[in-house]
Design a protein around this motif. Structure first.
Motif, PDB file in Angstrom:
ATOM      1  N   GLY A   1       0.811  -1.085  -0.026  1.00 24.35           N
ATOM      2  CA  GLY A   1       0.060   0.009  -0.023  1.00 24.35           C
ATOM      3  C   GLY A   1       0.685   1.426   0.062  1.00 24.35           C
ATOM      4  O   GLY A   1       2.155   1.255   0.148  1.00 24.35           O
ATOM      5  N   PRO A   2       0.267   2.365   0.115  1.00 20.85           N
ATOM      6  CA  PRO A   2      -1.172   2.424  -0.255  1.00 20.85           C
ATOM      7  C   PRO A   2      -1.444   2.448  -1.752  1.00 20.85           C
ATOM      8  O   PRO A   2      -2.839   2.628  -2.059  1.00 20.85           O
ATOM      9  CB  PRO A   2      -1.159   4.145   0.006  1.00 20.85           C
ATOM     10  N   ALA A   3      -0.718   1.859  -2.649  1.00 16.35           N
ATOM     11  CA  ALA A   3      -0.880   1.722  -4.010  1.00 16.35           C
ATOM     12  C   ALA A   3      -2.184   0.771  -4.024  1.00 16.35           C
ATOM     13  O   ALA A   3      -3.082   0.928  -5.217  1.00 16.35           O
ATOM     14  CB  ALA A   3       0.493   1.074  -4.615  1.00 16.35           C
ATOM     15  N   TYR A   4      -2.314  -0.233  -3.288  1.00 14.91           N
ATOM     16  CA  TYR A   4      -3.445  -1.090  -3.436  1.00 14.91           C
ATOM     17  C   TYR A   4      -4.893  -0.311  -3.069  1.00 14.91           C
ATOM     18  O   TYR A   4      -5.665  -0.452  -3.862  1.00 14.91           O
ATOM     19  CB  TYR A   4      -3.278  -2.288  -2.308  1.00 14.91           C
ATOM     20  N   GLU A   5      -4.759  -0.018  -1.717  1.00 17.59           N
ATOM     21  CA  GLU A   5      -6.166   0.575  -1.572  1.00 17.59           C
ATOM     22  C   GLU A   5      -6.783   1.860  -2.220  1.00 17.59           C
ATOM     23  O   GLU A   5      -7.707   2.162  -2.389  1.00 17.59           O
ATOM     24  CB  GLU A   5      -6.280   0.845   0.143  1.00 17.59           C
ATOM     25  N   LEU A   6      -5.470   2.423  -2.980  1.00 17.71           N
ATOM     26  CA  LEU A   6      -5.899   3.584  -3.858  1.00 17.71           C
ATOM     27  C   LEU A   6      -5.915   3.096  -5.368  1.00 17.71           C
ATOM     28  O   LEU A   6      -5.907   3.732  -6.275  1.00 17.71           O
ATOM     29  CB  LEU A   6      -4.770   4.703  -3.638  1.00 17.71           C
ATOM     30  N   GLY A   7      -5.982   1.622  -5.542  1.00 14.44           N
ATOM     31  CA  GLY A   7      -6.216   1.080  -6.897  1.00 14.44           C
ATOM     32  C   GLY A   7      -4.980   1.621  -7.900  1.00 14.44           C
ATOM     33  O   GLY A   7      -5.591   1.749  -9.085  1.00 14.44           O
ATOM     34  N   GLU A   8      -3.936   1.805  -7.335  1.00  9.13           N
ATOM     35  CA  GLU A   8      -2.796   1.928  -8.455  1.00  9.13           C
ATOM     36  C   GLU A   8      -2.754   1.022  -9.500  1.00  9.13           C
ATOM     37  O   GLU A   8      -2.549  -0.221  -9.052  1.00  9.13           O
ATOM     38  CB  GLU A   8      -1.496   2.255  -7.560  1.00  9.13           C
TER      39      GLU A   8
END
Ligand SMILES: O=P(O)(O)O[C@H]1O[C@H](CO)[C@@H](O[C@H]2O[C@H](CO)[C@@H](O)[C@H](O)[C@H]2O)[C@H](O)[C@H]1O
Length: 664
Positions: free
Chosen positions: A501-508
């Motif tokens: 994260g935060p790449a995952y929760e922000l849908g990167e």
């Protein structure tokens, strides 16, 4: 054959659980009971007694418990694993002449046969046991000998005495084991703390934690991030290497082989004049700051996991001080590292075939010891498959001998046998192929193999839908529904899982270029500033899924995983349950990010502990909707645009004495 072996008639084989015939330990966690089974038999028809022997590694004496015959010459017993560390176990068995005699006496009595001689034979057996028993037992047994030999007493009384439960009990406690067979292998079980089996990881780059654009984050900034991470229910915070980063061949933006002066470099390029593997990157803070971060994390029930990447930037102090630990090419240069097709021009691998290997091993162990001294108990090990297996077996064995609570996660995305061997030699958890298993057939086959074959005895999968190196094609194109469904799959198929994260929760989801699994403008080479307050963040959804994991012990283990049939290739259905059946979870995931899918489930009711004629309640823990189902066939519909999965808790109907129903 040795003399004493010739009279050992009991054969012991097929001892389970075991890995490679006992060459490697199996794994369990504290509080488990280890169930051991073995095939034990002898020639002829004599009755056998079989015992399971076990001991904690540090305790020299064995404890024995009788094994129970479960049919077809298979025997079973279980022992408690009450402490972390290592236990040993094995099996012993002997012909029990008294038990044989007693069993046959009953048969002969029931067939009205003459028992006079048999009673005398019994007396002889008891007499022999008496001579080997302690004084008080000897006296008791001698009384029975007398009774059995009392030819003037009524035969019925002598038979009653011969078959008394008390006598049988004493004889079972003092068997003649002179010819007992002892299985030649002592098996080992590693008992870990619970985190090794059930853990929820969040990977984050500390240097991206500052709220000010372009400013290098610090450990103090990480502290401020802790409540956010805790709100999502993560209990392990894994930080990529926190050490000084080299400048020579430093990588630039997007893995460029050259950098600009303002580039920060990859954290895995460890070592600079500021120090190596035991130093801290000055821009992150001090050792004191790091220790404070660990402490603060603990107050949120979060443990910090440290990255162990045994490799050196050309500027690492080892390169000057220990040239002998590197492979020098004919032109005097050192070969950089590779994990083909990936090239790591900014790092030198260590040379384990050096004559100085012993000193190298000791030094690397000191690195691990150093961080253990600072309070670290979880290590994520970078590329362990590029270092020799004997090294890891030694290192992990030595560390766990003094610190059995240490957990090692192997980051080896390589051939299955290599990954399995790393798990066998001690890694507590393993990254795996989950990111690339996307279809129903692939997921079913892979997770059946991981949880139902012998692999389950030693490899604990840790499931990551993404990592800084892995942005799968599915995540690139599937949108929010895929980020949600992959999270549910990871969190419910795996007792341990993690996200970057935060790449995952922000849908990167943007790749560096078409066909690449690398992120565009990857955080591996630059500082990022993430807008954590974005309304489309999955923060809340992730928090909800992790709460479900925490509240439902069925999801905290992998062994009970069962797939259920449903005639729709886009719907995957599986369940997990606790051993006592008190917690049963059924998950249905729509693998398609685009369309609503429906179908008729064909539940394997036995695996869910349900009767076909009893209605049961399913509660969707994501939405709190309740449904009343009965039997195997139940209709299901999943809309990926609202929630791409159902996580049902199954409640069985309980009828009280007053005929009042409720669901438990
Ligand atoms: O080889 P893997 O795909 O398993 O990746 C792991 O190890 C890599 C080497 O440590 C690491 O790669 C990153 O660091 C390198 C050294 O600085 C750099 O050259 C690479 O470009 C960068 O991706 C990778 O992140 C890690 O997961």
């Amino acid at each position: 054959m040795r003399d004493d072996r010739g009279r050992q008639r009991v054969i012991i084989e097929g001892v389970r659980p075991a890995v490679d015939g006992g060459r490697f330990p199996i794994k369990r966690t504290i509080g488990d009971e280890l169930i051991v089974e073995a095939d034990v038999f002898a020639d002829g028809h004599d009755a056998l007694a079989v015992a399971l022997r076990y001991r904690a590694e540090s305790v020299p004496q064995w404890t024995e418990i009788p094994m129970e015959a479960i049919g077809n010459d298979r025997w079973r017993a279980a022992f408690p694993l009450s402490n972390i560390g290592q236990y040993r176990y094995t099996v012993t068995g002997w012909v029990d002449h008294f038990l044989t005699w007693r069993r046959d006496l009953i048969k002969k009595r029931d067939a009205n046969q003459d028992l006079r001689l048999d009673l005398l034979i019994g007396a002889q057996l008891i007499e022999k046991a008496a001579t080997q028993a302690p004084k008080e037992v000897e006296q008791a047994l001698s009384r029975w000998v007398k009774e059995l030999r009392a030819t003037d007493a009524p035969e019925a009384d002598r038979i009653r005495a011969a078959l008394s439960a008390e006598l049988a009990g004493i004889m079972a406690k003092h068997p003649d084991r002179a010819q007992a067979s002892l299985y030649e292998v002592e098996f080992a079980v590693i008992v870990d703390r619970e985190k090794a089996r059930y853990s929820t990881w969040y990977e984050m780059f500390p240097r991206s934690c500052s709220t000010k654009p372009g400013v290098h984050g610090t450990f103090k900034d990480c502290e401020k991030r802790l409540p956010y991470i805790a709100s999502m229910g993560f209990d392990v915070l894994y930080l990529p290497p926190i050490h000084p980063i080299g400048k020579t061949h430093r990588k630039g933006k997007n893995n460029a082989p050259t950098s600009r002066p303002e580039d920060h470099g990859s954290p895995w390029a460890i070592g600079s004049p500021d120090g190596g593997h035991t130093a801290i990157h000055p821009a992150l803070g001090t050792l004191k700051d790091f220790r404070r971060l660990m402490e603060r994390a603990r107050t949120h029930d979060i443990e910090i996991a440290m990255d162990i990447a045994f490799q050196c930037s050309p500027d690492h102090p080892y390169v000057k001080e220990h040239r002998e630990w590197f492979r020098i090419r004919p032109d005097g240069t050192v070969q950089y590292a590779e994990n083909p097709p990936k090239k790591y021009q900014d790092i030198f691998p260590l040379e384990f075939e050096t004559d100085q290997w012993r000193a190298l091993w000791d030094e690397l162990k000191q690195v691990v010891d150093y961080w253990i001294e600072q309070g670290i108990r979880i290590f994520r090990v970078d590329n362990p498959h590029t270092k020799p297996f004997p090294f890891w077996e030694w290192l992990i064995g030595e560390v766990k001998r003094t610190h059995p609570d240490v957990v090692f996660l192997a980051e080896a995305f390589t051939r299955p046998k290599v990954m399995n061997r790393l798990a066998k030699i001690g890694f507590s958890q393993s990254y795996n192929y989950f990111p690339w298993r996307t279809t129903k057939a692939e997921l079913t086959q892979y997770f059946t193999e991981l949880t139902q074959s012998d692999v389950r005895e030693y490899l604990r999968p840790n499931l990551w839908p993404n990592t800084p190196d892995i942005l799968t094609e599915q995540l690139q194109h599937g949108g929010r529904p895929v980020f949600m469904s992959r999270l549910v799959l990871a969190a419910t198929l795996g007792a341990s899982y993690g996200i970057y994260g935060p790449a995952y929760e922000l849908g990167e989801h943007l790749p560096r270029e078409a066909g690449s699994e690398e992120y565009a403008d990857s955080e591996k080479y630059e500082i990022k500033r993430w807008d954590l307050d974005r309304p489309d963040s999955l923060q809340e959804f992730i928090g909800c899924v992790n709460r479900i994991r925490r509240d439902n012990p069925a999801l905290q283990r992998d062994g009970s995983l069962r797939f259920h049939a449903i005639a729709n290739e886009q719907l995957l259905c599986y369940s997990k349950r606790t051993a006592d059946g008190s917690n049963v979870i059924l998950v249905v995931v729509n693998l398609s990010p685009h369309h609503v899918h429906s179908g008729w489930l064909e539940l394997d009711l036995a695996s869910l502990g349900l009767d076909a004629d009893q209605p049961f309640q399913v509660e969707d823990l994501l939405t709190h909707a309740h449904y009343l189902w009965q039997g195997e066939r139940n209709y299901i519909e999943v809309n990926p645009h609202s929630a791409p999965a159902h996580i049902f808790r199954i409640r069985r109907r309980v009828r009280t004495e007053q005929d009042f129903d409720y669901f438990l």
